[in-house]
Scaffold this active site. Structure first.
Site, mmCIF file in Angstrom:
data_model
loop_
_atom_site.group_PDB
_atom_site.id
_atom_site.type_symbol
_atom_site.label_atom_id
_atom_site.label_comp_id
_atom_site.label_asym_id
_atom_site.label_seq_id
_atom_site.Cartn_x
_atom_site.Cartn_y
_atom_site.Cartn_z
ATOM 1 N N SER A 108 61.809 -62.434 7.924
ATOM 2 C CA SER A 108 60.847 -62.766 8.984
ATOM 3 C C SER A 108 61.383 -62.373 10.353
ATOM 4 C CB SER A 108 60.561 -64.271 8.966
ATOM 5 O OG SER A 108 59.890 -64.651 10.152
ATOM 6 N N TYR A 131 56.358 -58.999 14.170
ATOM 7 C CA TYR A 131 55.290 -59.462 15.051
ATOM 8 C C TYR A 131 55.338 -58.580 16.282
ATOM 9 C CZ TYR A 131 54.548 -63.856 12.490
ATOM 10 O OH TYR A 131 54.244 -64.797 11.540
ATOM 11 N N THR A 157 52.743 -57.769 10.359
ATOM 12 C CA THR A 157 51.808 -58.874 10.093
ATOM 13 C C THR A 157 50.641 -58.785 11.063
ATOM 14 O OG1 THR A 157 53.586 -60.229 9.234
ATOM 15 C CG2 THR A 157 51.619 -61.396 9.972
ATOM 16 N N ARG A 166 47.881 -75.644 12.940
ATOM 17 C CA ARG A 166 48.441 -76.457 11.852
ATOM 18 C C ARG A 166 48.624 -77.863 12.401
ATOM 19 N NH1 ARG A 166 52.543 -71.456 11.462
ATOM 20 N NH2 ARG A 166 50.895 -69.923 11.242
ATOM 21 N N LYS A 229 50.431 -56.483 6.521
ATOM 22 C CA LYS A 229 50.328 -57.753 5.787
ATOM 23 C C LYS A 229 49.258 -58.618 6.434
ATOM 24 C CE LYS A 229 53.167 -61.848 4.739
ATOM 25 N NZ LYS A 229 52.780 -62.847 5.738
ATOM 26 N N HIS A 253 48.358 -65.495 4.951
ATOM 27 C CA HIS A 253 49.472 -66.170 5.620
ATOM 28 C C HIS A 253 49.723 -67.553 4.989
ATOM 29 C CE1 HIS A 253 51.754 -65.268 9.467
ATOM 30 N NE2 HIS A 253 52.252 -66.453 9.173
ATOM 31 N N ARG A 256 47.805 -70.543 6.545
ATOM 32 C CA ARG A 256 48.310 -71.117 7.799
ATOM 33 C C ARG A 256 47.607 -70.557 9.022
ATOM 34 N NH1 ARG A 256 53.432 -73.309 6.870
ATOM 35 N NH2 ARG A 256 54.469 -72.627 8.766
ATOM 36 N N ASP A 284 50.154 -62.098 -1.763
ATOM 37 C CA ASP A 284 50.862 -63.383 -1.734
ATOM 38 C C ASP A 284 49.879 -64.508 -1.449
ATOM 39 O OD1 ASP A 284 50.490 -63.753 1.057
ATOM 40 O OD2 ASP A 284 52.482 -63.012 1.557
ATOM 41 N N GLY A 286 49.970 -68.764 -2.966
ATOM 42 C CA GLY A 286 49.672 -69.647 -4.090
ATOM 43 C C GLY A 286 50.349 -69.286 -5.407
ATOM 44 N N VAL A 287 51.244 -68.321 -5.389
ATOM 45 C CA VAL A 287 51.943 -67.968 -6.640
ATOM 46 C C VAL A 287 52.980 -69.055 -6.938
ATOM 47 C CG1 VAL A 287 53.484 -66.311 -7.762
ATOM 48 C CG2 VAL A 287 51.583 -65.499 -6.332
ATOM 49 N N GLY A 307 56.342 -67.331 -0.912
ATOM 50 C CA GLY A 307 56.790 -67.906 0.354
ATOM 51 C C GLY A 307 57.384 -69.291 0.156
#
Ligand code: FNR
Length: 360
Positions: A108, A131, A157, A166, A229, A253, A256, A284, A286-287, A307
């Site tokens: 990251s 970023y 990203t 959040r 991404k 993400h 998020r 990606d 929820g895996v 993640g």
């Protein structure tokens, strides 16, 4: 939990016990109603498998090649911020685990260890997540450093022009990250009365004017492959191909950013069709099981990224926790392939899964 964890969900429980509430909430939480966060997992559950039998599965081969690098299984480490909140060794521990598992880590931009520290801690294949800041020269400098220190691609990203809300972080007054990579490069005052100053930090730094033509700018400052991404539609997948990217990550993400964005597994196929095999498509969100990896591959992904599971492993047991999480997912994938009649990854076909719509 007296016994050793046997799956990712049990690692999550351990992480919850190990971490201060503020940090656990930061790692675990999603935006607003957390609809997308929950649906990332639920959507995988709605897909069932169509196993084939009487196939020789005495040898299972999960290895694959991505961007020219051979890895042991199509399970990569997603870029997640601030690993030192989970463990003092932070991203160095995660990178060593990636090397031990012979997989790829995406570091990251908002890491707590520097590019140089991570590079010198192991020989894992590493990609650098970017970023783009309003101060473009700051982002450009990090791209150059990543290239110099042997990172193999830039993962741009594109789903964060503004920071997702959040609410747990707002309530907890979650603080802005210490981004060691940026020491001496960026001076920014963050003074927010509005809860999470993490949000205030991101909104002050991130360049909300970033658009497709900026891929050209990125191309002009690096010779590394560029992946984007945060793609969720066939329209944007086509734009990404037109912009000449070298890979696409279907991602929301981890729920998020934009709440009520679709769960990633539900839009994977539309992106895969739009891309038409021109570049690798990863996914990606929820895996949590080897069966999830299998489902993603059946729907056309070349690989998945994980993640939170990595953060749970890191918080629970440091480097060995991350290793165990990845190895668990690999073992589960291996079993799924055996029980579905797929000795090799190329044997996993669309016909091995049944989505919700097909059952109706
Ligand atoms: C992230 N994610 C993320 N993505 C990114 O491009 N840069 C980043 O710095 C971060 N930071 C980050 C922190 C935390 C705590 C989480 C949980 C996630 C998103 C990440 O790369 C990935 O898209 C999701 O984590 C995938 O969903 P799962 O596997 O967590 O369900």
């Amino acid at each position: 939990m007296a016994s050793e964890p046997v799956n990712v969900n049990e690692f999550q429980e351990l992480a919850k016990k190990a971490l201060p509430k503020m940090y656990y909430d930061f790692y675990n939480g999603g935006a607003e109603d957390q609809y997308t966060l929950k649906q990332n997992i639920e959507a995988f559950r709605r897909i069932t498998l169509r196993p084939r039998v009487l196939v020789d599965v005495s040898r299972i081969d999960m290895s694959t090649t991505l961007l020219g690098y051979k890895i042991s299984a199509p399970i990569l480490i997603a870029p997640t911020a601030m690993h030192q909140l989970a463990h003092p060794e932070g991203e160095k521990a995660t990178a060593r685990a990636a090397a031990a598992c012979n997989t790829i880590m995406v570091l990251s931009f908002t890491s707590t260890c520097t590019i140089e520290e991570v590079a010198s801690s192991c020989n894992a294949v590493r990609l650098f997540q970017l970023y783009v800041y309003k101060q473009r020269d700051v982002s450009a400098e990090l791209v150059k450093r990543a290239e110099r220190y042997g990172f193999k691609a830039i993962v741009l990203t594109v789903d964060t022009p503004k920071f997702g809300r959040r609410e747990a972080d707002v309530k907890n007054k979650m603080i802005a990250p210490i981004i060691k990579n940026l020491e001496g490069l960026l001076k920014i005052e963050v003074d927010s009365d509005d809860g999470s100053n993490l949000e205030a930090y991101a909104n002050r730094t991130n360049d909300a004017s970033l658009c497709w033509k900026d891929i050209e700018w990125l191309r002009s400052i690096t010779s590394l492959p560029i992946l984007v991404k945060g793609i969720l539609t066939h329209e944007d997948a086509r734009k990404a191909i037109e912009a000449g990217v070298n890979g696409i990550v279907v991602s929301n993400h981890g729920g998020r950013q934009l709440d009520y964005a679709p769960p990633t597994i539900s839009v994977l196929e539309e992106v895969v069709h739009a891309v038409g095999g021109k570049v690798p498509v990863l996914v990606d969100g929820g895996v949590r099981r080897g069966t999830d990896v299998f489902k993603a591959l059946a729907l056309g992904a070349q690989a998945v990224l994980v993640g939170r599971p990595v953060l749970y492993g890191l918080a629970a047991m440091g480097e060995s926790g991350v290793r165990t999480v990845i190895e668990m997912l690999k073992k589960e994938l291996e079993l799924t392939m055996a029980l579905s009649g797929c000795p090799n990854l190329r044997d996993i076909k669309r016909s091995h899964v049944m989505t919700h719509h097909e059952r109706l």
